[in-house]
Motif scaffolding. Structure first.
Motif, PDB file in Angstrom:
ATOM      1  N   PRO A  23       0.836  -1.207   0.000  1.00 18.73           N
ATOM      2  CA  PRO A  23       0.000   0.000   0.000  1.00 18.73           C
ATOM      3  C   PRO A  23       0.871   1.257   0.000  1.00 18.73           C
ATOM      4  N   MET A  24       0.549   2.170  -0.884  1.00 13.34           N
ATOM      5  CA  MET A  24       1.328   3.402  -1.016  1.00 13.34           C
ATOM      6  C   MET A  24       0.424   4.617  -0.797  1.00 13.34           C
ATOM      7  N   LEU A  35       5.437   8.794  -4.070  1.00 15.31           N
ATOM      8  CA  LEU A  35       4.752   7.695  -3.395  1.00 15.31           C
ATOM      9  C   LEU A  35       5.670   7.077  -2.361  1.00 15.31           C
ATOM     10  N   ILE A  36       5.111   6.873  -1.177  1.00 20.83           N
ATOM     11  CA  ILE A  36       5.849   6.197  -0.107  1.00 20.83           C
ATOM     12  C   ILE A  36       4.966   5.092   0.457  1.00 20.83           C
ATOM     13  N   PRO A  37       5.589   4.064   1.067  1.00 20.60           N
ATOM     14  CA  PRO A  37       4.773   3.004   1.681  1.00 20.60           C
ATOM     15  C   PRO A  37       3.870   3.570   2.776  1.00 20.60           C
ATOM     16  N   ASN A  38       2.638   3.104   2.760  1.00 25.09           N
ATOM     17  CA  ASN A  38       1.645   3.512   3.748  1.00 25.09           C
ATOM     18  C   ASN A  38       1.940   2.790   5.066  1.00 25.09           C
ATOM     19  N   PRO A  39       1.974   3.496   6.201  1.00 25.15           N
ATOM     20  CA  PRO A  39       2.192   2.813   7.486  1.00 25.15           C
ATOM     21  C   PRO A  39       1.050   1.826   7.771  1.00 25.15           C
ATOM     22  N   ARG A  40       1.371   0.708   8.393  1.00 25.19           N
ATOM     23  CA  ARG A  40       0.381  -0.339   8.682  1.00 25.19           C
ATOM     24  C   ARG A  40      -0.829   0.202   9.443  1.00 25.19           C
ATOM     25  N   LYS A  42      -2.352   2.808   9.060  1.00 26.68           N
ATOM     26  CA  LYS A  42      -3.270   3.561   8.206  1.00 26.68           C
ATOM     27  C   LYS A  42      -3.883   2.714   7.093  1.00 26.68           C
ATOM     28  N   TYR A  43      -3.683   1.404   7.133  1.00 26.85           N
ATOM     29  CA  TYR A  43      -4.276   0.537   6.106  1.00 26.85           C
ATOM     30  C   TYR A  43      -5.791   0.582   6.216  1.00 26.85           C
ATOM     31  N   ASN A  47      -6.813  -2.516   1.609  1.00 28.93           N
ATOM     32  CA  ASN A  47      -5.386  -2.812   1.738  1.00 28.93           C
ATOM     33  C   ASN A  47      -5.162  -4.102   2.509  1.00 28.93           C
ATOM     34  N   ARG A  48      -5.876  -4.255   3.601  1.00 28.88           N
ATOM     35  CA  ARG A  48      -5.720  -5.465   4.433  1.00 28.88           C
ATOM     36  C   ARG A  48      -6.105  -6.729   3.661  1.00 28.88           C
TER      37      ARG A  48
END
Length: 133
Positions: A23-24, A35-40, A42-43, A47-48
């Motif tokens: 997830p980005m 684009l950066i990886p989305n912190p867990r 904030k999924y 995304n999950r």
């Protein structure tokens, strides 16, 4: 293996070929956006679910192989890495495949029945060449 994975969910095979879902989110840095990886933390639910499918594919791949193959793929992190490792282990690299084809072609082209050989022995030898993988 492809049919085994596709039986449950067509997206699973895409995960194997394309690699894991990460997830980005967009981050603005002045005028630039990257684009950066989305912190867990904030999924969202979508995304999950996609990440769960990645784990499902990895589990399916690992449970379908034996211990010897498991030892080869255990360092792999993604399903794509596992799949590529399994393909190389099963089929060999392109160079190995080409060498094997050349060798088998040569054996076939030079195949002759020896005078002291029976038809059964000759047929067995020919079958051995044609069944070689």
């Amino acid at each position: 293996m492809h049919d085994f994975l596709m039986a449950g969910d067509s997206e699973l095979w895409d995960i194997v070929l394309d690699g894991p879902f990460i997830p980005m989110i967009e981050e603005k840095d002045g005028e630039k956006t990257k684009l950066i990886p989305n912190p867990r933390q904030k999924y969202d639910e979508a995304n999950r679910k996609k990440i769960e499918k990645c784990y499902k594919v990895k589990t399916l791949l690992v449970f379908r192989i034996g211990l010897a193959m498991f030892n080869r793929v255990s360092p792999c992190e993604s399903t794509k890495e596992i799949w590529d490792c399994l393909k190389t282990a099963q089929e060999g690299t392109e160079h190995v495949k080409e060498s094997k084809i050349d060798m088998l072609t040569s054996l076939y082209e030079n195949f002759k029945m020896k005078e002291v050989e029976t038809i059964h022995e000759m047929f067995t030898k020919l079958s051995s060449i044609t069944n070689e993988q």
